[in-house]
Write an enzyme that holds these catalytic residues in place. Structure first.
Site, PDB file in Angstrom:
ATOM      1  N   ASP A   7       0.883  -1.176   0.000  1.00 47.64           N
ATOM      2  CA  ASP A   7       0.000   0.000   0.000  1.00 47.64           C
ATOM      3  C   ASP A   7       0.918   1.223   0.000  1.00 47.64           C
ATOM      4  OD1 ASP A   7       0.923   0.262   2.591  1.00 47.64           O
ATOM      5  OD2 ASP A   7      -1.058   0.298   3.527  1.00 47.64           O
ATOM      6  N   HIS A   8       0.322   2.401   0.253  1.00 49.44           N
ATOM      7  CA  HIS A   8       1.122   3.630   0.259  1.00 49.44           C
ATOM      8  C   HIS A   8       2.216   3.594   1.321  1.00 49.44           C
ATOM      9  CE1 HIS A   8      -2.323   3.942   2.926  1.00 49.44           C
ATOM     10  NE2 HIS A   8      -1.668   4.815   3.656  1.00 49.44           N
ATOM     11  N   CYS A  64       3.219  -3.144   4.005  1.00 46.36           N
ATOM     12  CA  CYS A  64       2.348  -2.027   4.376  1.00 46.36           C
ATOM     13  C   CYS A  64       3.030  -1.304   5.537  1.00 46.36           C
ATOM     14  CB  CYS A  64       0.935  -2.494   4.700  1.00 46.36           C
ATOM     15  SG  CYS A  64       0.756  -3.602   6.108  1.00 46.36           S
ATOM     16  N   GLY A  65       2.275  -0.554   6.316  1.00 47.09           N
ATOM     17  CA  GLY A  65       2.905   0.190   7.402  1.00 47.09           C
ATOM     18  C   GLY A  65       3.489  -0.736   8.454  1.00 47.09           C
ATOM     19  N   THR A  66       2.693  -1.702   8.863  1.00 47.80           N
ATOM     20  CA  THR A  66       3.127  -2.639   9.904  1.00 47.80           C
ATOM     21  C   THR A  66       3.375  -4.049   9.384  1.00 47.80           C
ATOM     22  OG1 THR A  66       0.829  -3.228  10.329  1.00 47.80           O
ATOM     23  CG2 THR A  66       1.760  -1.428  11.668  1.00 47.80           C
ATOM     24  N   GLY A  67       2.842  -4.363   8.232  1.00 46.61           N
ATOM     25  CA  GLY A  67       2.856  -5.738   7.722  1.00 46.61           C
ATOM     26  C   GLY A  67       1.693  -6.559   8.263  1.00 46.61           C
ATOM     27  N   ILE A  68       1.011  -6.015   9.237  1.00 49.09           N
ATOM     28  CA  ILE A  68      -0.037  -6.791   9.915  1.00 49.09           C
ATOM     29  C   ILE A  68      -1.317  -6.852   9.084  1.00 49.09           C
ATOM     30  CG2 ILE A  68      -1.494  -6.947  11.961  1.00 49.09           C
ATOM     31  CD1 ILE A  68       0.840  -5.655  13.535  1.00 49.09           C
ATOM     32  N   GLY A  69      -1.759  -5.711   8.587  1.00 50.59           N
ATOM     33  CA  GLY A  69      -2.980  -5.718   7.765  1.00 50.59           C
ATOM     34  C   GLY A  69      -2.819  -6.621   6.554  1.00 50.59           C
ATOM     35  N   MET A  70      -1.662  -6.529   5.918  1.00 47.06           N
ATOM     36  CA  MET A  70      -1.393  -7.383   4.757  1.00 47.06           C
ATOM     37  C   MET A  70      -1.455  -8.858   5.147  1.00 47.06           C
ATOM     38  SD  MET A  70      -0.955  -5.838   1.875  1.00 47.06           S
ATOM     39  CE  MET A  70      -0.205  -4.479   0.949  1.00 47.06           C
ATOM     40  N   HIS A  97       9.803 -24.115   8.641  1.00 44.48           N
ATOM     41  CA  HIS A  97       8.805 -24.852   9.423  1.00 44.48           C
ATOM     42  C   HIS A  97       7.374 -24.666   8.945  1.00 44.48           C
ATOM     43  CE1 HIS A  97      11.488 -25.446  13.247  1.00 44.48           C
ATOM     44  NE2 HIS A  97      12.045 -25.916  12.147  1.00 44.48           N
ATOM     45  N   ARG A 131       8.462 -33.605   9.772  1.00 49.66           N
ATOM     46  CA  ARG A 131       7.396 -33.437  10.773  1.00 49.66           C
ATOM     47  C   ARG A 131       6.609 -32.147  10.554  1.00 49.66           C
ATOM     48  NH1 ARG A 131      12.067 -31.627  13.131  1.00 49.66           N
ATOM     49  NH2 ARG A 131      11.962 -29.837  14.534  1.00 49.66           N
ATOM     50  N   HIS A 132       7.235 -31.201   9.871  1.00 52.73           N
ATOM     51  CA  HIS A 132       6.551 -29.924   9.633  1.00 52.73           C
ATOM     52  C   HIS A 132       5.485 -30.035   8.546  1.00 52.73           C
ATOM     53  CE1 HIS A 132       9.360 -28.160  12.366  1.00 52.73           C
ATOM     54  NE2 HIS A 132      10.372 -28.648  11.662  1.00 52.73           N
TER      55      HIS A 132
HETATM   56  C1  RB5 Z   1      -2.087   2.534   6.452  1.00 54.68           C
HETATM   57  O1  RB5 Z   1      -2.146   3.725   7.115  1.00 54.68           O
HETATM   58  C2  RB5 Z   1      -1.810   1.396   7.415  1.00 54.68           C
HETATM   59  O2  RB5 Z   1      -2.942   1.148   8.175  1.00 54.68           O
HETATM   60  C3  RB5 Z   1      -1.371   0.161   6.670  1.00 54.68           C
HETATM   61  O3  RB5 Z   1      -0.222   0.458   5.942  1.00 54.68           O
HETATM   62  C4  RB5 Z   1      -1.018  -1.033   7.502  1.00 54.68           C
HETATM   63  O4  RB5 Z   1      -0.105  -0.716   8.491  1.00 54.68           O
HETATM   64  C5  RB5 Z   1      -2.142  -1.828   8.004  1.00 54.68           C
HETATM   65  O5  RB5 Z   1      -1.964  -2.842   8.677  1.00 54.68           O
END
Ligand code: RB5
Length: 145
Positions: A7-8, A64-70, A97, A131-132
């Protein structure tokens, strides 16, 4: 073939990663985004995951910003095992693994140099199987429920 998406928040890291892969002669498809203009990360997670599902690409990298949303989004797609990594050990062992096929990273949480190293580790490390494999099969079985 590697599928890339961001994303941006991850756009500039994706551009750095493309240069890095070019230098290494690793082929990729860039599924966007194309600028730092605000956009919705699920759009790009879907494009990358569909490319893996179709067989067009073998693995993907999403930033993305955190990698978490992705990673949350990517893991909704059948056959996708996405790992959000910010350290070298995790990038190595999620391949060994978990047989992860998508690496997610946060451009606001790790340095660009680290991100390139994590991508290198992820792309060059083989699944150990054994095993994995059974455990990965257990994860896959949940997709049928
Ligand atoms: C965008 O502002 C931010 O929410 C996105 O990049 C990401 O971090 C979501 O998990």
């Amino acid at each position: 073939m590697i599928a890339l998406g961001s994303d941006h928040g991850g756009y500039l890291y994706k551009e750095e990663l493309k240069k890095h892969l070019d230098e290494k002669g690793i082929e990729y498809i860039d599924f966007g985004t194309e600028s730092t203009a605000s956009c919705d990360y699920p759009v790009y997670a879907e494009k990358v995951c569909r490319a893996i599902q179709s067989g067009e690409c073998e693995k993907g990298i999403l930033i993305c910003g955190t990698g978490i949303g992705m990673s949350i989004c990517a893991n909704k797609f059948k056959g996708i095992r996405a790992a959000c990594c910010g350290d070298h050990f995790s990038a190595e062992f999620t391949r060994k693994h978990n047989d992860s096929n998508v690496l997610c990273m946060g451009a606001r949480t790790i340095g660009a140099g680290v991100a390139l190293q994590l991508a290198d580790i992820f792309l060059s490390t083989e699944f150990e199987g054994g095993r994995h494999q059974k455990r990965v099969d257990m994860i896959t079985a949940f997709e049928e429920e």
